[in-house]
Design an enzyme around this catalytic site. Sequence first.
Site, mmCIF file in Angstrom:
data_model
loop_
_atom_site.group_PDB
_atom_site.id
_atom_site.type_symbol
_atom_site.label_atom_id
_atom_site.label_comp_id
_atom_site.label_asym_id
_atom_site.label_seq_id
_atom_site.Cartn_x
_atom_site.Cartn_y
_atom_site.Cartn_z
ATOM 1 N N GLY A 154 -6.882 2.775 18.128
ATOM 2 C CA GLY A 154 -5.929 2.313 17.115
ATOM 3 C C GLY A 154 -5.292 3.468 16.378
ATOM 4 C CB ALA A 155 -2.468 5.053 15.953
ATOM 5 C CG ASP A 161 -8.309 0.665 3.758
ATOM 6 O OD1 ASP A 161 -8.964 -0.318 3.402
ATOM 7 O OD2 ASP A 161 -7.060 0.649 3.835
ATOM 8 C CG ASN A 200 -7.440 0.760 -0.496
ATOM 9 O OD1 ASN A 200 -7.635 1.818 -1.078
ATOM 10 N ND2 ASN A 200 -8.372 0.148 0.193
ATOM 11 C CE LYS A 254 -4.174 -1.832 2.228
ATOM 12 N NZ LYS A 254 -5.132 -1.657 3.341
ATOM 13 N N GLY A 272 -2.772 1.301 10.038
ATOM 14 C CA GLY A 272 -3.214 1.676 8.696
ATOM 15 C C GLY A 272 -4.712 1.951 8.612
ATOM 16 C CB ALA A 273 -7.693 -0.005 9.607
ATOM 17 C CG ASN A 282 -2.247 3.211 18.988
ATOM 18 O OD1 ASN A 282 -3.018 2.311 18.630
ATOM 19 N ND2 ASN A 282 -0.950 3.173 18.704
ATOM 20 N NE ARG A 283 -0.105 -2.559 21.615
ATOM 21 C CZ ARG A 283 -0.050 -3.738 21.014
ATOM 22 N NH1 ARG A 283 -0.440 -4.823 21.664
ATOM 23 N NH2 ARG A 283 0.362 -3.842 19.760
HETATM 24 P P1 NDP Z 1 -1.949 -2.345 11.836
HETATM 25 O O1 NDP Z 1 -1.037 -3.465 12.194
HETATM 26 O O2 NDP Z 1 -1.461 -1.260 10.949
HETATM 27 O O3 NDP Z 1 -2.470 -1.655 13.207
HETATM 28 C C1 NDP Z 1 -2.960 -2.434 14.259
HETATM 29 C C2 NDP Z 1 -3.498 -1.517 15.352
HETATM 30 O O4 NDP Z 1 -4.076 -2.349 16.363
HETATM 31 C C3 NDP Z 1 -2.442 -0.671 16.025
HETATM 32 O O5 NDP Z 1 -2.993 0.548 16.434
HETATM 33 C C4 NDP Z 1 -2.085 -1.527 17.257
HETATM 34 O O6 NDP Z 1 -1.559 -0.779 18.318
HETATM 35 C C5 NDP Z 1 -3.448 -2.044 17.618
HETATM 36 N N1 NDP Z 1 -3.407 -3.274 18.414
HETATM 37 C C6 NDP Z 1 -3.181 -4.536 17.977
HETATM 38 N N2 NDP Z 1 -3.239 -5.399 19.006
HETATM 39 C C7 NDP Z 1 -3.510 -4.662 20.116
HETATM 40 C C8 NDP Z 1 -3.692 -4.974 21.492
HETATM 41 N N3 NDP Z 1 -3.623 -6.244 21.939
HETATM 42 N N4 NDP Z 1 -3.972 -3.992 22.354
HETATM 43 C C9 NDP Z 1 -4.060 -2.696 21.928
HETATM 44 N N5 NDP Z 1 -3.891 -2.340 20.620
HETATM 45 C C10 NDP Z 1 -3.615 -3.306 19.737
HETATM 46 O O7 NDP Z 1 -3.244 -3.050 11.225
HETATM 47 P P2 NDP Z 1 -4.338 -2.383 10.262
HETATM 48 O O8 NDP Z 1 -4.657 -1.037 10.759
HETATM 49 O O9 NDP Z 1 -3.926 -2.548 8.859
HETATM 50 O O10 NDP Z 1 -5.581 -3.375 10.475
HETATM 51 C C11 NDP Z 1 -6.343 -3.317 11.662
HETATM 52 C C12 NDP Z 1 -7.617 -4.132 11.455
HETATM 53 O O11 NDP Z 1 -8.408 -3.513 10.455
HETATM 54 C C13 NDP Z 1 -7.371 -5.571 10.983
HETATM 55 O O12 NDP Z 1 -8.216 -6.427 11.705
HETATM 56 C C14 NDP Z 1 -7.813 -5.541 9.513
HETATM 57 O O13 NDP Z 1 -8.337 -6.774 9.083
HETATM 58 C C15 NDP Z 1 -8.923 -4.488 9.589
HETATM 59 N N6 NDP Z 1 -9.222 -3.856 8.295
HETATM 60 C C16 NDP Z 1 -10.520 -3.886 7.867
HETATM 61 C C17 NDP Z 1 -10.872 -3.318 6.695
HETATM 62 C C18 NDP Z 1 -12.298 -3.387 6.263
HETATM 63 O O14 NDP Z 1 -12.595 -3.036 5.116
HETATM 64 N N7 NDP Z 1 -13.224 -3.786 7.118
HETATM 65 C C19 NDP Z 1 -9.892 -2.632 5.828
HETATM 66 C C20 NDP Z 1 -8.553 -2.608 6.382
HETATM 67 C C21 NDP Z 1 -8.237 -3.223 7.577
HETATM 68 P P3 NDP Z 1 -0.001 -0.418 18.393
HETATM 69 O O15 NDP Z 1 0.209 0.786 17.517
HETATM 70 O O16 NDP Z 1 0.224 -0.173 19.809
HETATM 71 O O17 NDP Z 1 0.748 -1.645 17.878
#
Ligand code: NDP
Length: 284
Positions: free
Chosen positions: A132-133, A109, A94, A73, A135-136, A156-157
């Site tokens: 969250g912070a 997205d 995307n 992406k 990609g999504a 965000n964590r």
């Molecule tokens: P990233 O890896 O870029 O980001 C993940 C995020 O989740 C970060 O903010 C991370 O925090 C946080 N996170 C993960 N585990 C934990 C936890 N145990 N406790 C606290 N925070 C947590 O992933 P994406 O943003 O790309 O994807 C996120 C979700 O979005 C996925 O499930 C994906 O499938 C979904 N998605 C859905 C779409 C749709 O069309 N419905 C389109 C795109 C994505 P930290 O920064 O601290 O690591």
Amino acid sequence: MPLPASFCPTLVGCLSQGAAGNPTVAMLEAAFLHHGINARYINMEVTPENLADAVKGLRASGYQGFNLSMPHKVAVIPLLDGLGESAAAIGAVNCVVRRGDRFIGENTDGKGFLRSLSDVVDPKGKTVVLFGAGGAARAVAVELTLAGVGNLILVNRTPERGRQLFNTIVGNLNGNGEMYPWEGDFQLPSDADIVINATSIGLYDVDARLPLALATIQPHQIFADVVFNPPSTRFLCDAAERGCKTIDGLSMLVNQGVLGVHYWTGVWPEVSVMHQALSAAMGC
Ligand code: NDP
């Protein structure tokens, strides 16, 4: 003898890695079939080393556009001829659309999320809590800001990642926002209108729990989740049990497909047809 038109379909690709059973293929092809659009959507496994050659190949082969999943992406950006407004602000693409002889990068997205949300509530002026912070979250935050939310509360964590998103929203886009590190169960402020999980908590795990103080949920709040597999997450179930309206990640994914079909063919496709095809392909 000239070939019939059906031999020359509009071609749309999907450049992905490790997405062999990509369910969006069924969703997009169902839309083409339903509307009698002579087009094909083709999933292609492409490694990062081959991305530049793959894009060159799609250009030479007359493709009308293509989707990209991770890890392509961001890497695709220098291979394109321009970016749409939100793709530029998000810093990720995307969905690529051929306009004339140019490949323009868009990001559906956040736009897909916004379409799902707007079916239930107009986010303009609302107070939104966004978990969250990544990609999504980044895509959702940028679209909410461009749509004029009143206050975007980012949680965000990892504080550094949260701060980067805060800087984009408040520094670059002049939006209104606050940023909190996520420590323990987050207490929702009483004026929150919309609460969004844009983390990956809940992906493939129906029992995964978001650190959130359930007692602070109020029935007037709208809860939305980006996680689409399973669509019924614990986050949404907890909110629904307390009387809140909920929006699942499947409808965000469908609306991304709707936008893609519109970008590539000019047709606004029937949402229910695509929703049904996606649900069937995912077995949910
Ligand atoms: P990233 O890896 O870029 O980001 C993940 C995020 O989740 C970060 O903010 C991370 O925090 C946080 N996170 C993960 N585990 C934990 C936890 N145990 N406790 C606290 N925070 C947590 O992933 P994406 O943003 O790309 O994807 C996120 C979700 O979005 C996925 O499930 C994906 O499938 C979904 N998605 C859905 C779409 C749709 O069309 N419905 C389109 C795109 C994505 P930290 O920064 O601290 O690591």
